[in-house]
Design a protein around this motif. Sequence first.
Motif, PDB file in Angstrom:
ATOM      1  N   GLY A   1       0.781  -1.226   0.000  1.00 33.30           N
ATOM      2  CA  GLY A   1       0.000   0.000   0.000  1.00 33.30           C
ATOM      3  C   GLY A   1       0.816   1.281   0.000  1.00 33.30           C
ATOM      4  N   HIS A   2       0.110   2.387  -0.141  1.00 32.61           N
ATOM      5  CA  HIS A   2       0.688   3.734  -0.052  1.00 32.61           C
ATOM      6  C   HIS A   2       0.029   4.424   1.133  1.00 32.61           C
ATOM      7  N   ARG A   3       0.789   4.646   2.201  1.00 33.37           N
ATOM      8  CA  ARG A   3       0.216   5.300   3.389  1.00 33.37           C
ATOM      9  C   ARG A   3       1.249   6.246   3.972  1.00 33.37           C
ATOM     10  N   GLY A   4       0.928   7.533   3.947  1.00 32.93           N
ATOM     11  CA  GLY A   4       1.848   8.521   4.481  1.00 32.93           C
ATOM     12  C   GLY A   4       1.615   9.879   3.850  1.00 32.93           C
ATOM     13  N   GLY A   5       2.405  10.862   4.270  1.00 28.98           N
ATOM     14  CA  GLY A   5       2.228  12.227   3.794  1.00 28.98           C
ATOM     15  C   GLY A   5       3.345  12.702   2.893  1.00 28.98           C
ATOM     16  N   ASN A   6       4.056  11.764   2.255  1.00 32.82           N
ATOM     17  CA  ASN A   6       5.232  12.157   1.471  1.00 32.82           C
ATOM     18  C   ASN A   6       5.303  11.450   0.119  1.00 32.82           C
ATOM     19  N   HIS A   7       4.155  11.179  -0.484  1.00 32.25           N
ATOM     20  CA  HIS A   7       4.134  10.425  -1.744  1.00 32.25           C
ATOM     21  C   HIS A   7       4.153  11.370  -2.942  1.00 32.25           C
ATOM     22  N   PRO A   8       5.191  11.290  -3.791  1.00 30.69           N
ATOM     23  CA  PRO A   8       5.280  12.176  -4.951  1.00 30.69           C
ATOM     24  C   PRO A   8       4.369  11.716  -6.092  1.00 30.69           C
ATOM     25  N   VAL A   9       3.609  12.660  -6.635  1.00 27.66           N
ATOM     26  CA  VAL A   9       2.676  12.374  -7.719  1.00 27.66           C
ATOM     27  C   VAL A   9       2.902  13.387  -8.837  1.00 27.66           C
ATOM     28  N   LYS A  10       2.993  12.913 -10.068  1.00 24.24           N
ATOM     29  CA  LYS A  10       3.230  13.801 -11.213  1.00 24.24           C
ATOM     30  C   LYS A  10       1.921  14.163 -11.896  1.00 24.24           C
ATOM     31  N   GLU A  11       1.690  15.457 -12.041  1.00 24.01           N
ATOM     32  CA  GLU A  11       0.546  15.962 -12.797  1.00 24.01           C
ATOM     33  C   GLU A  11       0.931  15.942 -14.271  1.00 24.01           C
ATOM     34  N   LEU A  12       0.321  15.075 -15.043  1.00 23.86           N
ATOM     35  CA  LEU A  12       0.780  14.822 -16.408  1.00 23.86           C
ATOM     36  C   LEU A  12       0.586  16.022 -17.330  1.00 23.86           C
ATOM     37  N   GLU A  13      -0.424  16.834 -17.096  1.00 22.24           N
ATOM     38  CA  GLU A  13      -0.686  17.981 -17.969  1.00 22.24           C
ATOM     39  C   GLU A  13       0.416  19.033 -17.862  1.00 22.24           C
ATOM     40  N   THR A  14       0.951  19.231 -16.678  1.00 18.23           N
ATOM     41  CA  THR A  14       1.952  20.278 -16.462  1.00 18.23           C
ATOM     42  C   THR A  14       3.365  19.731 -16.274  1.00 18.23           C
ATOM     43  N   GLY A  15       3.487  18.450 -15.928  1.00 23.45           N
ATOM     44  CA  GLY A  15       4.792  17.879 -15.641  1.00 23.45           C
ATOM     45  C   GLY A  15       5.277  18.166 -14.233  1.00 23.45           C
ATOM     46  N   LYS A  16       4.469  18.866 -13.449  1.00 22.25           N
ATOM     47  CA  LYS A  16       4.868  19.214 -12.088  1.00 22.25           C
ATOM     48  C   LYS A  16       4.619  18.042 -11.138  1.00 22.25           C
ATOM     49  N   VAL A  17       5.476  17.934 -10.127  1.00 20.81           N
ATOM     50  CA  VAL A  17       5.344  16.883  -9.126  1.00 20.81           C
ATOM     51  C   VAL A  17       4.793  17.474  -7.831  1.00 20.81           C
ATOM     52  N   LYS A  18       3.751  16.851  -7.320  1.00 19.84           N
ATOM     53  CA  LYS A  18       3.130  17.264  -6.060  1.00 19.84           C
ATOM     54  C   LYS A  18       3.443  16.222  -4.988  1.00 19.84           C
ATOM     55  N   ILE A  19       3.664  16.684  -3.770  1.00 20.41           N
ATOM     56  CA  ILE A  19       3.818  15.768  -2.641  1.00 20.41           C
ATOM     57  C   ILE A  19       2.443  15.606  -2.003  1.00 20.41           C
ATOM     58  N   THR A  20       2.006  14.365  -1.850  1.00 21.64           N
ATOM     59  CA  THR A  20       0.609  14.104  -1.465  1.00 21.64           C
ATOM     60  C   THR A  20       0.495  13.219  -0.230  1.00 21.64           C
ATOM     61  N   ALA A  21      -0.680  13.313   0.392  1.00 24.90           N
ATOM     62  CA  ALA A  21      -1.057  12.420   1.485  1.00 24.90           C
ATOM     63  C   ALA A  21      -1.854  11.258   0.906  1.00 24.90           C
ATOM     64  N   GLN A  22      -1.497  10.030   1.296  1.00 25.76           N
ATOM     65  CA  GLN A  22      -2.176   8.863   0.748  1.00 25.76           C
ATOM     66  C   GLN A  22      -2.463   7.838   1.837  1.00 25.76           C
ATOM     67  N   ASN A  23      -3.486   7.032   1.578  1.00 27.35           N
ATOM     68  CA  ASN A  23      -3.834   5.942   2.483  1.00 27.35           C
ATOM     69  C   ASN A  23      -4.690   4.942   1.728  1.00 27.35           C
ATOM     70  N   HIS A  24      -4.048   4.026   1.035  1.00 26.75           N
ATOM     71  CA  HIS A  24      -4.826   3.030   0.280  1.00 26.75           C
ATOM     72  C   HIS A  24      -3.994   1.782   0.029  1.00 26.75           C
TER      73      HIS A  24
END
Length: 358
Positions: free
Chosen positions: A261-284
Amino acid sequence: MNQGYLTLETGEVFEGVLIGADQDSLGEVVFNTSMTGYQEIITDPSYAGQIITFCYPIIGNYGVNTLDDESISPALSGVIIGDLCETPSHFQSIQKFSDKLKAAAVPGIAGVDTRKLVKTIRSRGTVKGYLSKTKQFNFTGDSKEPLWVDQVSTKKIQYFKNNGPHVVLMDFGYKKSILTALQAEGCAVTIVPYNTTFEKMKSINPDGVLFSNGPGDPMELKKWFPEIQKISQHFPSLGICLGHQLIALAFGAKTEKLAYGHRGGNHPVKELETGKVKITAQNHGYVVKDESIDEKVFDVTYRNVNDRSIEGLKHKYYPIRTVQFHPEAHPGPSDTEYILKEFVAQIASLGETRYAVK
């Protein structure tokens, strides 16, 4: 404090001291990498039936307050920590972490080598564990688990008045922070049970629908996929976490379980339209399978930087968006809070426009 044991179904045993409620507990052992936010984590309904391991080495140092609970009562099965702080220091603290667990009837164990435990989970995959005063090796691994969503979802409709657009929050185990974020944008919010039908939704007639996070395997809700599809086709919709998975499944996609799973507040996610990476909170623990997405129906909008898994979808025709992460981010970074703002702005601009069901 009494000596206690966490026994994994794969045979490993971890020793510690028991805290919280004086009872045994069986559950899926998972881990969260967040450095803060333990109060929000233990009250997140998405952990129903799970025993959460905190990677951060000390828990309880700032106590528990009256503001940060994400639900009325915790639904998780247990807590595993390294060092327990019994002398919290924070001006808002009203309670010790261990007393919070005891009051909520949640068992826990402290003094565990959580680094070794997490490495074990990462190598074994998510496994069941048993918290007890004695070592336990008799697991009922084949027993049917309850429908966790049914246990944490509201049983009655609740309405919160405001002056802005009217949003229905489909409660699969929603976090209070999602409600708070919608209210901060001026939304009137109606919270409805997870099994609300399309006909009932039409009678409520909201400006938009938000499908919330929640616990368990999304396929357990298979009988509700047709209703979810009709609702999302008729009303502008946003799916978060489990809501993301359910909308994808309702339109013919498939899901699979991650190893741990992905659980925590430091998961990097790429926004494909802009190419920018966001740091996200996840729990799944589940993700939408890449090859199951119909490219004529959905565009993939976000991807996980670490494993390339799907983190967001946008329907090509209907005003439907989904994200696997938590844009309200409590606890966690606020990089993606704009997603909720854009959703509210979208439904406000659409007004009374409705998209006919095909």
